[in-house]
Design an enzyme around this catalytic site. Structure first.
Site, PDB file in Angstrom:
ATOM      1  N   ARG A  86       0.856  -1.574  -0.052  1.00 10.83           N
ATOM      2  CA  ARG A  86      -0.447  -0.017  -0.097  1.00 10.83           C
ATOM      3  C   ARG A  86       0.205   0.934  -0.204  1.00 10.83           C
ATOM      4  O   ARG A  86       0.915   2.241  -1.052  1.00 10.83           O
ATOM      5  CB  ARG A  86      -0.844  -0.366   1.286  1.00 10.83           C
ATOM      6  CG  ARG A  86      -1.953  -0.789   0.669  1.00 10.83           C
ATOM      7  CD  ARG A  86      -2.169  -1.548   2.445  1.00 10.83           C
ATOM      8  NE  ARG A  86      -1.621  -2.378   2.885  1.00 10.83           N
ATOM      9  CZ  ARG A  86      -1.989  -3.635   2.179  1.00 10.83           C
ATOM     10  NH1 ARG A  86      -2.964  -3.986   1.478  1.00 10.83           N
ATOM     11  NH2 ARG A  86      -0.755  -4.417   2.127  1.00 10.83           N
ATOM     12  N   THR A  87       1.871   1.637   0.758  1.00  5.60           N
ATOM     13  CA  THR A  87       2.631   2.794   1.319  1.00  5.60           C
ATOM     14  C   THR A  87       2.971   2.803   0.118  1.00  5.60           C
ATOM     15  O   THR A  87       3.611   3.532  -0.727  1.00  5.60           O
ATOM     16  CB  THR A  87       3.517   2.471   2.395  1.00  5.60           C
ATOM     17  OG1 THR A  87       2.273   1.673   3.512  1.00  5.60           O
ATOM     18  CG2 THR A  87       4.410   3.754   2.690  1.00  5.60           C
ATOM     19  N   ARG A  96      10.423   4.151   4.817  1.00  3.35           N
ATOM     20  CA  ARG A  96       9.937   2.697   6.198  1.00  3.35           C
ATOM     21  C   ARG A  96      11.680   2.759   6.354  1.00  3.35           C
ATOM     22  O   ARG A  96      12.521   1.278   6.280  1.00  3.35           O
ATOM     23  CB  ARG A  96       9.171   2.058   5.626  1.00  3.35           C
ATOM     24  CG  ARG A  96       8.588   0.441   5.865  1.00  3.35           C
ATOM     25  CD  ARG A  96       7.835  -0.142   5.724  1.00  3.35           C
ATOM     26  NE  ARG A  96       6.703   0.625   5.811  1.00  3.35           N
ATOM     27  CZ  ARG A  96       5.045  -0.100   5.256  1.00  3.35           C
ATOM     28  NH1 ARG A  96       6.098  -0.838   5.341  1.00  3.35           N
ATOM     29  NH2 ARG A  96       3.960   0.692   5.449  1.00  3.35           N
ATOM     30  N   HIS A 131       2.575   4.939  12.838  1.00  2.00           N
ATOM     31  CA  HIS A 131       2.264   4.745  11.376  1.00  2.00           C
ATOM     32  C   HIS A 131       1.436   5.584  10.915  1.00  2.00           C
ATOM     33  O   HIS A 131       0.029   5.353  11.114  1.00  2.00           O
ATOM     34  CB  HIS A 131       1.464   2.902  10.960  1.00  2.00           C
ATOM     35  CG  HIS A 131       1.814   2.856   9.441  1.00  2.00           C
ATOM     36  ND1 HIS A 131       2.293   3.477   8.402  1.00  2.00           N
ATOM     37  CD2 HIS A 131       1.575   1.956   9.235  1.00  2.00           C
ATOM     38  CE1 HIS A 131       1.963   3.539   7.425  1.00  2.00           C
ATOM     39  NE2 HIS A 131       1.588   1.970   7.661  1.00  2.00           N
ATOM     40  N   GLN A 142      -0.400   5.775   7.598  1.00  2.00           N
ATOM     41  CA  GLN A 142      -2.139   4.795   8.140  1.00  2.00           C
ATOM     42  C   GLN A 142      -3.503   5.587   8.453  1.00  2.00           C
ATOM     43  O   GLN A 142      -4.343   5.384   8.044  1.00  2.00           O
ATOM     44  CB  GLN A 142      -1.679   3.550   8.652  1.00  2.00           C
ATOM     45  CG  GLN A 142      -2.567   2.857   8.719  1.00  2.00           C
ATOM     46  CD  GLN A 142      -2.916   2.347   7.186  1.00  2.00           C
ATOM     47  OE1 GLN A 142      -2.618   1.635   6.958  1.00  2.00           O
ATOM     48  NE2 GLN A 142      -4.435   2.392   6.909  1.00  2.00           N
ATOM     49  N   ASP A 166      -4.784  -5.300  13.632  1.00  2.00           N
ATOM     50  CA  ASP A 166      -3.668  -5.489  13.451  1.00  2.00           C
ATOM     51  C   ASP A 166      -3.927  -6.237  13.682  1.00  2.00           C
ATOM     52  O   ASP A 166      -3.706  -7.456  14.647  1.00  2.00           O
ATOM     53  CB  ASP A 166      -2.804  -3.997  13.455  1.00  2.00           C
ATOM     54  CG  ASP A 166      -1.618  -4.065  12.309  1.00  2.00           C
ATOM     55  OD1 ASP A 166      -1.597  -4.666  11.924  1.00  2.00           O
ATOM     56  OD2 ASP A 166      -0.695  -3.785  13.116  1.00  2.00           O
ATOM     57  N   THR A 167      -2.209  -7.028  12.558  1.00  2.00           N
ATOM     58  CA  THR A 167      -1.500  -7.838  12.338  1.00  2.00           C
ATOM     59  C   THR A 167      -1.335  -8.303  14.481  1.00  2.00           C
ATOM     60  O   THR A 167      -0.924  -7.076  14.628  1.00  2.00           O
ATOM     61  CB  THR A 167      -0.325  -8.607  12.088  1.00  2.00           C
ATOM     62  OG1 THR A 167      -0.260  -9.475  11.680  1.00  2.00           O
ATOM     63  CG2 THR A 167       0.768  -6.936  11.843  1.00  2.00           C
ATOM     64  N   TRP A 168      -0.739  -9.449  14.813  1.00  2.00           N
ATOM     65  CA  TRP A 168      -0.242  -9.665  16.493  1.00  2.00           C
ATOM     66  C   TRP A 168       1.049  -9.883  15.788  1.00  2.00           C
ATOM     67  O   TRP A 168       1.805 -10.075  17.125  1.00  2.00           O
ATOM     68  CB  TRP A 168      -0.797 -11.755  16.810  1.00  2.00           C
ATOM     69  CG  TRP A 168      -2.360 -11.306  17.214  1.00  2.00           C
ATOM     70  CD1 TRP A 168      -2.704 -10.016  16.742  1.00  2.00           C
ATOM     71  CD2 TRP A 168      -3.514 -12.040  16.670  1.00  2.00           C
ATOM     72  NE1 TRP A 168      -4.278 -10.516  17.373  1.00  2.00           N
ATOM     73  CE2 TRP A 168      -4.604 -11.587  17.051  1.00  2.00           C
ATOM     74  CE3 TRP A 168      -3.168 -13.837  17.236  1.00  2.00           C
ATOM     75  CZ2 TRP A 168      -5.558 -12.484  17.487  1.00  2.00           C
ATOM     76  CZ3 TRP A 168      -3.623 -14.142  17.665  1.00  2.00           C
ATOM     77  CH2 TRP A 168      -5.425 -14.279  17.424  1.00  2.00           C
ATOM     78  N   CYS A 206      -5.697  -2.277   8.724  1.00  2.00           N
ATOM     79  CA  CYS A 206      -4.753  -1.419   7.832  1.00  2.00           C
ATOM     80  C   CYS A 206      -3.924  -1.924   7.115  1.00  2.00           C
ATOM     81  O   CYS A 206      -3.583  -1.416   6.083  1.00  2.00           O
ATOM     82  CB  CYS A 206      -3.627  -0.489   9.477  1.00  2.00           C
ATOM     83  SG  CYS A 206      -2.274  -1.660  10.076  1.00  2.00           S
ATOM     84  N   ARG A 239      -5.136   5.886   1.060  1.00  2.00           N
ATOM     85  CA  ARG A 239      -3.788   5.960   1.770  1.00  2.00           C
ATOM     86  C   ARG A 239      -3.171   6.558   0.484  1.00  2.00           C
ATOM     87  O   ARG A 239      -2.339   8.106   0.635  1.00  2.00           O
ATOM     88  CB  ARG A 239      -2.919   4.175   1.858  1.00  2.00           C
ATOM     89  CG  ARG A 239      -3.020   3.736   3.089  1.00  2.00           C
ATOM     90  CD  ARG A 239      -3.167   4.376   3.895  1.00  2.00           C
ATOM     91  NE  ARG A 239      -1.669   4.646   3.917  1.00  2.00           N
ATOM     92  CZ  ARG A 239      -0.040   3.909   3.777  1.00  2.00           C
ATOM     93  NH1 ARG A 239      -0.615   2.818   4.709  1.00  2.00           N
ATOM     94  NH2 ARG A 239       0.978   4.484   4.014  1.00  2.00           N
TER      95      ARG A 239
HETATM   96  N1   CP Z   1      -1.419  -0.810   5.696  1.00  2.00           N
HETATM   97  C1   CP Z   1       0.583  -0.343   4.841  1.00  2.00           C
HETATM   98  O1   CP Z   1       1.026   0.251   5.878  1.00  2.00           O
HETATM   99  O2   CP Z   1       0.741  -1.544   4.266  1.00  2.00           O
HETATM  100  P1   CP Z   1       1.921  -1.901   3.297  1.00  2.00           P
HETATM  101  O3   CP Z   1       2.904  -2.880   4.584  1.00  2.00           O
HETATM  102  O4   CP Z   1       1.237  -2.612   2.200  1.00  2.00           O
HETATM  103  O5   CP Z   1       2.646  -0.714   2.920  1.00  2.00           O
HETATM  104  N1  NVA Z   2       2.102  -3.348  12.834  1.00  2.00           N
HETATM  105  C1  NVA Z   2       2.471  -3.483  11.192  1.00  2.00           C
HETATM  106  C2  NVA Z   2       2.070  -2.483  10.102  1.00  2.00           C
HETATM  107  C3  NVA Z   2       1.176  -2.900   8.973  1.00  2.00           C
HETATM  108  C4  NVA Z   2       1.148  -2.385   8.343  1.00  2.00           C
HETATM  109  C5  NVA Z   2       4.000  -3.809  10.967  1.00  2.00           C
HETATM  110  O1  NVA Z   2       4.853  -3.220  11.397  1.00  2.00           O
HETATM  111  O2  NVA Z   2       4.440  -4.597  10.365  1.00  2.00           O
END
Ligand code: CP
Ligand code: NVA
Length: 311
Positions: free
Chosen positions: A56-57, A105, A132, A135, A227-229, A267, A294
């Site tokens: 996405r980013t 990033r 982030h 986002q 969000d992901t764990w 996200c 985004r």
């Molecule tokens: N949500 C987000 O930042 O996705 P990407 O890691 O795909 O950029």
């Molecule tokens: N919390 C997650 C967000 C991904 C967009 C990470 O940092 O991997």
């Protein structure tokens, strides 16, 4: 009003400044949907440093900047000298000689701080281990589009005390939103972020609840977010994390505690651990609106930091 500023965390941005970025994003969305030719970034360039993966980013920024007539240069972890033959300081000093903006990033948030310290161009945080912010602008834009407002709404977070949560905490009270946060013991948000959030909540008269009980967090909420764990860089903790987050999956059953008008947000990228398919692909879910936004929000940030937002 934001010309020349860095975009490291929404902690640095006021209610008025966040509102300005959201209004600008909504205006850009209209222009792009109308296929309007709008090229204020002609002659401007952005360097994009990616030390981690991104869909996405990366794609929203590269595409959005090209719609604005600018140039966005993708620099993956094996493309430049950074990390092998050259320091972050020298990379910042050199890239900002060529580029009007640097988006990055990174793993450690201190890398964003260091880039910002040495870059003569504004630095945009495209995700660090702590924040982030891009986002959360997209998320708040999607909430505003859905409910027509932000003030008075309640967000419930069910999951890890991570970078995405930290950014929600940095902005929600300022926008008049209540926060109800459930994290397992040992996965709470960072103390300094919580302290700032508490101060902001008192100042703006909003609620902040911290609990280990997902049901308590979701009670009465208009927005359920997770969000992901296992964030990027935490793969070696995966097994332990999946165990420690048992009972935290967002399901229709959990959402029964929420307000009748509840929506679901994430996200992305998403795993089934934290939210099941029934919720994720339901009418309640606005995850792909968040993803779409985004692009408009990063376009707005770029224009504002360059002082091109009134053209
Ligand atoms: N949500 C987000 O930042 O996705 P990407 O890691 O795909 O950029
Ligand atoms: N919390 C997650 C967000 C991904 C967009 C990470 O940092 O991997």
């Amino acid at each position: 009003m934001l010309k020349g500023r860095h975009f490291k965390t929404l902690q640095d941005y006021s209610t008025e400044e966040i509102t300005h970025l959201l209004d600008l994003s909504i205006e850009l969305k209209k222009r792009m949907k109308a296929k309007e030719k709008y090229r204020p970034m002609e002659g401007y360039s952005m360097a994009m440093i990616f030390q981690k993966r991104s869909t996405r980013t990366r794609v929203s920024t590269e595409t959005g900047i090209s719609y604005l007539g600018g140039h966005a240069l993708f620099l993956g972890k094996d493309d430049i000298q950074l990390g092998k033959n050259e320091t972050l300081k020298d990379t910042a000093l050199v890239l900002s000689r060529f580029n009007d903006l640097i988006l990055a990033r990174v793993f450690d948030h201190s890398d964003i701080e260091e880039l910002a310290e040495h870059s003569s161009s504004p630095v945009i945080n495209a995700l660090s281990d702590k924040f982030h912010p891009l986002q959360i602008l997209a998320d708040f834009m999607a909430i505003k589009e859905h409910f027509g407002r932000l003030g008075g709404l309640t967000i419930a977070w069910v999951g890890d005390g991570n970078n995405v949560l930290h950014s929600i905490m940095a902005a929600a009270p300022k926008m008049g939103m209540n926060l109800r946060i459930a994290t397992p013991t040992g996965y709470e948000p960072m103390q300094d972020v919580t302290d700032r959030c508490k101060e902001d909540a008192e100042k703006h008269g909003t609620q902040l609840v911290l609990t280990t009980d997902p049901k308590e967090a979701v009670r009465g909420a208009n927005v359920i977010v997770t969000d992901t764990w296992v964030s990027m860089g935490q793969d070696d903790e995966k097994e332990r994390r999946l165990r420690d987050f048992a009972g935290y999956q967002v399901t229709m059953g959990l959402a029964e505690e929420a307000s009748d008008d509840w929506i679901f947000m994430h996200c992305l990228p998403r795993k089934q651990n934290e939210v099941d398919d029934e919720v994720f692909y339901s009418d309640r879910s606005i995850v792909f609106d968040e993803a779409e936004n985004r692009m408009y929000t990063v376009m707005a940030v770029a224009l504002a930091l360059l002082g091109l937002d009134n053209s």
